[in-house]
Design a protein around this motif. Structure first.
Motif, PDB file in Angstrom:
ATOM      1  N   GLY A  39       0.832  -1.188   0.000  1.00 32.91           N
ATOM      2  CA  GLY A  39       0.000   0.000   0.000  1.00 32.91           C
ATOM      3  C   GLY A  39       0.865   1.235   0.000  1.00 32.91           C
ATOM      4  N   ARG A  40       0.230   2.377  -0.051  1.00 35.38           N
ATOM      5  CA  ARG A  40       0.959   3.638  -0.114  1.00 35.38           C
ATOM      6  C   ARG A  40       0.811   4.391   1.200  1.00 35.38           C
ATOM      7  NH1 ARG A  40      -0.612   6.078  -5.971  1.00 35.38           N
ATOM      8  NH2 ARG A  40       1.067   7.474  -5.388  1.00 35.38           N
ATOM      9  N   GLY A  41       1.701   5.355   1.416  1.00 38.31           N
ATOM     10  CA  GLY A  41       1.672   6.123   2.645  1.00 38.31           C
ATOM     11  C   GLY A  41       0.614   7.202   2.614  1.00 38.31           C
ATOM     12  N   PRO A  42       0.376   7.912   3.730  1.00 33.48           N
ATOM     13  CA  PRO A  42       1.094   7.719   4.997  1.00 33.48           C
ATOM     14  C   PRO A  42       0.712   6.400   5.687  1.00 33.48           C
ATOM     15  CG  PRO A  42      -0.725   9.241   5.288  1.00 33.48           C
ATOM     16  CD  PRO A  42      -0.640   8.976   3.822  1.00 33.48           C
ATOM     17  N   TYR A  43       1.669   5.858   6.450  1.00 35.22           N
ATOM     18  CA  TYR A  43       1.470   4.595   7.148  1.00 35.22           C
ATOM     19  C   TYR A  43       1.102   4.863   8.598  1.00 35.22           C
ATOM     20  CZ  TYR A  43       3.703   2.547   3.078  1.00 35.22           C
ATOM     21  OH  TYR A  43       4.010   2.177   1.803  1.00 35.22           O
ATOM     22  N   THR A  44       0.088   4.172   9.074  1.00 32.94           N
ATOM     23  CA  THR A  44      -0.360   4.289  10.454  1.00 32.94           C
ATOM     24  C   THR A  44      -0.339   2.908  11.089  1.00 32.94           C
ATOM     25  OG1 THR A  44      -1.767   6.178   9.930  1.00 32.94           O
ATOM     26  CG2 THR A  44      -2.257   4.982  11.955  1.00 32.94           C
ATOM     27  N   PHE A  45       0.356   2.760  12.214  1.00 28.56           N
ATOM     28  CA  PHE A  45       0.433   1.488  12.917  1.00 28.56           C
ATOM     29  C   PHE A  45      -0.554   1.487  14.072  1.00 28.56           C
ATOM     30  CE2 PHE A  45       4.073  -0.338  10.861  1.00 28.56           C
ATOM     31  CZ  PHE A  45       4.732   0.762  10.332  1.00 28.56           C
ATOM     32  N   VAL A  46      -1.292   0.398  14.219  1.00 29.28           N
ATOM     33  CA  VAL A  46      -2.237   0.276  15.324  1.00 29.28           C
ATOM     34  C   VAL A  46      -2.060  -1.084  15.982  1.00 29.28           C
ATOM     35  CG1 VAL A  46      -3.919   1.837  14.267  1.00 29.28           C
ATOM     36  CG2 VAL A  46      -4.080  -0.622  13.837  1.00 29.28           C
ATOM     37  N   SER A  47      -2.356  -1.136  17.270  1.00 31.79           N
ATOM     38  CA  SER A  47      -2.188  -2.393  17.988  1.00 31.79           C
ATOM     39  C   SER A  47      -3.379  -2.718  18.881  1.00 31.79           C
ATOM     40  CB  SER A  47      -0.905  -2.361  18.828  1.00 31.79           C
ATOM     41  OG  SER A  47      -0.913  -1.261  19.707  1.00 31.79           O
ATOM     42  N   ASP A  48      -4.502  -2.015  18.682  1.00 27.57           N
ATOM     43  CA  ASP A  48      -5.748  -2.454  19.301  1.00 27.57           C
ATOM     44  C   ASP A  48      -6.912  -2.020  18.425  1.00 27.57           C
ATOM     45  OD1 ASP A  48      -6.402   0.199  19.853  1.00 27.57           O
ATOM     46  OD2 ASP A  48      -6.062   0.023  22.009  1.00 27.57           O
ATOM     47  N   LEU A  49      -8.102  -2.543  18.700  1.00 24.38           N
ATOM     48  CA  LEU A  49      -9.246  -2.330  17.816  1.00 24.38           C
ATOM     49  C   LEU A  49      -9.755  -0.898  17.867  1.00 24.38           C
ATOM     50  CD1 LEU A  49     -11.204  -5.658  18.387  1.00 24.38           C
ATOM     51  CD2 LEU A  49      -9.746  -5.031  16.454  1.00 24.38           C
ATOM     52  N   ALA A  50      -9.672  -0.246  19.020  1.00 25.84           N
ATOM     53  CA  ALA A  50     -10.114   1.149  19.105  1.00 25.84           C
ATOM     54  C   ALA A  50      -9.245   2.035  18.227  1.00 25.84           C
ATOM     55  CB  ALA A  50     -10.075   1.625  20.558  1.00 25.84           C
ATOM     56  N   ALA A  51      -7.934   1.800  18.264  1.00 29.35           N
ATOM     57  CA  ALA A  51      -7.031   2.585  17.426  1.00 29.35           C
ATOM     58  C   ALA A  51      -7.261   2.287  15.952  1.00 29.35           C
ATOM     59  CB  ALA A  51      -5.583   2.282  17.816  1.00 29.35           C
ATOM     60  N   GLU A  61      -6.919   9.801   1.836  1.00 27.69           N
ATOM     61  CA  GLU A  61      -6.896   9.052   0.585  1.00 27.69           C
ATOM     62  C   GLU A  61      -5.518   8.434   0.355  1.00 27.69           C
ATOM     63  OE1 GLU A  61      -7.020  10.935  -3.544  1.00 27.69           O
ATOM     64  OE2 GLU A  61      -9.118  10.404  -3.176  1.00 27.69           O
ATOM     65  N   GLY A  62      -5.489   7.129   0.062  1.00 23.71           N
ATOM     66  CA  GLY A  62      -4.239   6.453  -0.218  1.00 23.71           C
ATOM     67  C   GLY A  62      -3.472   6.003   0.998  1.00 23.71           C
ATOM     68  N   ALA A  63      -4.030   6.145   2.189  1.00 21.01           N
ATOM     69  CA  ALA A  63      -3.327   5.771   3.409  1.00 21.01           C
ATOM     70  C   ALA A  63      -3.245   4.259   3.560  1.00 21.01           C
ATOM     71  CB  ALA A  63      -4.030   6.361   4.621  1.00 21.01           C
ATOM     72  N   THR A  64      -2.250   3.803   4.325  1.00 17.74           N
ATOM     73  CA  THR A  64      -2.110   2.400   4.690  1.00 17.74           C
ATOM     74  C   THR A  64      -2.125   2.278   6.207  1.00 17.74           C
ATOM     75  OG1 THR A  64      -0.863   1.797   2.704  1.00 17.74           O
ATOM     76  CG2 THR A  64      -0.607   0.378   4.627  1.00 17.74           C
ATOM     77  N   ILE A  65      -3.025   1.456   6.719  1.00 18.34           N
ATOM     78  CA  ILE A  65      -3.122   1.183   8.145  1.00 18.34           C
ATOM     79  C   ILE A  65      -2.558  -0.209   8.392  1.00 18.34           C
ATOM     80  CG2 ILE A  65      -4.680   0.925  10.109  1.00 18.34           C
ATOM     81  CD1 ILE A  65      -6.652   2.745   8.536  1.00 18.34           C
ATOM     82  N   VAL A  66      -1.542  -0.306   9.240  1.00 20.83           N
ATOM     83  CA  VAL A  66      -0.869  -1.566   9.528  1.00 20.83           C
ATOM     84  C   VAL A  66      -1.281  -2.041  10.924  1.00 20.83           C
ATOM     85  CG1 VAL A  66       1.356  -2.739   9.721  1.00 20.83           C
ATOM     86  CG2 VAL A  66       1.094  -0.823   8.114  1.00 20.83           C
ATOM     87  N   VAL A  67      -1.860  -3.227  10.991  1.00 19.95           N
ATOM     88  CA  VAL A  67      -2.260  -3.819  12.268  1.00 19.95           C
ATOM     89  C   VAL A  67      -1.134  -4.728  12.742  1.00 19.95           C
ATOM     90  CG1 VAL A  67      -3.998  -5.178  13.471  1.00 19.95           C
ATOM     91  CG2 VAL A  67      -4.667  -3.741  11.523  1.00 19.95           C
ATOM     92  N   THR A  68      -0.590  -4.450  13.903  1.00 19.63           N
ATOM     93  CA  THR A  68       0.533  -5.243  14.389  1.00 19.63           C
ATOM     94  C   THR A  68       0.093  -6.665  14.693  1.00 19.63           C
ATOM     95  OG1 THR A  68       0.154  -4.487  16.651  1.00 19.63           O
ATOM     96  CG2 THR A  68       1.724  -3.246  15.321  1.00 19.63           C
ATOM     97  N   ASP A  69       1.020  -7.600  14.524  1.00 16.39           N
ATOM     98  CA  ASP A  69       0.700  -9.015  14.648  1.00 16.39           C
ATOM     99  C   ASP A  69       0.123  -9.354  16.011  1.00 16.39           C
ATOM    100  OD1 ASP A  69       1.519  -9.487  12.083  1.00 16.39           O
ATOM    101  OD2 ASP A  69       3.397 -10.503  12.618  1.00 16.39           O
TER     102      ASP A  69
END
Length: 488
Positions: A39-51, A61-69
């Motif tokens: 995916g394309r940036g900006p990249y946002t990392f999240v580690s819980d469902l609320a986030a 538009e065009g953002a990538t959200i990364v869910v930590t393992d």
């Protein structure tokens, strides 16, 4: 399932591990060390469902959200909502797992869509106990490199698509023993079909439902939608041990393409159950129970290899109705439509329980079918037997083996040993010395440009699905390495 790491650099890994459990952390692609592919940036990392929900609601538009393992338990009644969000055709909103297969969602639901568009969901494991739905209010949703191993509940379908321009790619559907399908394509209104759906490089496996109906890996439409043109493409998918239904790919809509798929060791075959004008091209059906069965009008069946099939290779269906029509009673729409004007050319059927055969149980015979330049070799059943037909054209077919010829006219075939050799992939094919080489009796160049391996057919075609050529083959029977989440 083995995981493929999404984040490739130490910097990216560190950012993922330190992401706030409450507030998401947005970074640029260079700082994260992320490859462009997910995916394309900006990249946002999240580690819980609320986030994750906050990141979706505020995504640009065009953002990538990364869910930590990890494993994420989705609360009852509080799914992850994608309502009115998305990107555009070249800038999807991408929601991806940190690594392919590294994030598992548990609970009754996971993502719930409404009026979402241009969204990609990638790399997750779904175990939910309700169907994963893409409603007609959505458009251009991509499900990529996910694993669907939903709760094994009687009647539960895994994924249902009603959204136009959906892409289902590189997923693995598996582990069902009860009634219910892996993937269904329908539409918003009762007779509509989702338009331009593409289903490619997926792995469908291990459906063990013992019934004789209702366990299809792919169901492309249902009978009320038979006359709706879907323009779907089903290609490069692998089916293994799909024993939940005699139909691995069940087509109940019109104007579709089913090509380059491999069905192996399965009860299911390819069935044109309802609808018209679908092209079945360059598929491998190997060591299974059922081949290709046809109802409806104006289909093209070309370049397919069927080998080691317990039942019949190609079945031309009789009908209880001549043709379906707009406005017909629902009691009529579910009946079989006689197969008319079907073109069956350049196919190879080897070691089948019956070659090209017709039904007898229904009253209306198929009309005006063209059966030309096919290769049929077997020691079982009949090589070509269509007791009920009208206006058929038979020409150029090569028959061989201990099986009876059947009832095709003497002018429609030659009985000669095609000198088949089984290759390393277990596929029987002709060699340079075969009498099938340059033996086609019709010019197919207007509708057929290559063979099942992707080699160009130049000049007079070879009979059957293979063209003897020194050119490089760009297709082959698929294996588990070629489809599913970890395929290249």
């Amino acid at each position: 399932m083995k995981r493929r790491t999404f984040i490739l650099t130490a910097a990216g890994a560190a950012l993922a591990l330190t992401a706030s459990p409450v507030a998401a952390q947005a970074v640029g692609p260079r700082a994260a060390g992320l490859p462009a592919r997910p995916g394309r940036g900006p990249y946002t990392f999240v580690s819980d469902l609320a986030a994750l929900q906050t990141a979706i609601d505020t995504a640009k538009e065009g953002a990538t959200i990364v869910v930590t393992d990890g494993t994420y338990a989705v609360p009852e009644g509080s799914p992850i909502r994608l309502t009115g969000v998305g990107g555009r055709w070249n800038k999807h909103l991408t929601i991806t797992a940190e690594s392919v297969g590294g994030v598992t969602f548990t609970g009754a639901q996971s993502f719930v869509f409404d009026a979402a568009h241009h969204v990609t969901i990638s790399g997750f494991v779904f175990t939910q106990s309700t169907t994963f739905e893409l409603p007609a209010s959505c458009q251009a949703i991509t499900l990529s490199r996910n694993e669907f191993v939903l709760a094994d509940i009687e009647g539960l379908h895994n994924v249902m698509v009603r959204a136009d321009d959906t892409v289902i790619e590189y997923n693995h559907f598996h582990g069902k023993s009860t009634l219910g399908i892996y993937l269904g394509i329908e539409g918003g209104q009762p007779t509509d079909m989702a338009q331009n759906v593409r289903i490619h490089h997926n792995h469908f496996s291990d459906h063990t439902f013992p019934g004789d109906n209702g366990g299809e890996p792919i169901r492309l439409g249902v009978s009320p939608r038979a006359l709706s043109s879907a323009h779907a493409i089903v290609e490069y998918n692998l089916f293994e041990r799909c024993n939940g239904d005699p139909e691995a790919i069940s087509v109940k809509s019109s104007d579709n393409t089913v090509r380059y798929n491999t069905i192996r060791d399965s009860l299911g075959g390819i069935v044109l159950r309802h609808g018209n004008r679908t092209r079945i091209e360059s598929n491998h059906i190997l060591n299974g129970q059922n081949g290709i069965r046809i109802y409806g009008n104006d289909h093209v069946i070309v370049n397919n290899v069927l080998a080691g099939i317990a039942g019949s290779g190609v079945v031309i269906g009789c009908g209880t109705v001549r043709d379906h029509y707009e406005g017909e009673p629902s009691s009529s729409r579910t009946k079989n439509d006689a197969a008319d004007r079907i073109r069956i050319v350049l196919n190879s059927l080897v070691d089948v329980g019956g070659g090209i055969v017709g039904e007898t149980a229904r009253p209306l015979e198929p009309h005006d079918c063209v059966i030309v330049d096919n290769l049929v070799v077997s020691d079982r059943g009949s090589l070509a037997l269509v007791p009920k037909s009208l206006g058929f054209t038979w020409a150029g077919n090569i028959l061989w083996g201990a099986a009876a010829d059947g009832d095709l006219p003497a002018t429609g075939f030659t009985r000669v040993d095609p000198q088949l050799v089984t290759d390393a992939a277990g596929v029987p094919r002709i060699g340079a010395g075969s009498p099938a080489v340059n033996a086609a009796t019709q010019d197919h160049s207007a509708t057929v440009t290559d063979d099942i391996d992707g080699r160009r057919r130049i000049g007079v075609a070879d009979v059957g699905a293979h063209e003897v050529s020194s050119a490089h083959a760009c297709r082959a029977p698929l294996t588990a390495a070629d489809a599913g989440p970890l395929a290249p």
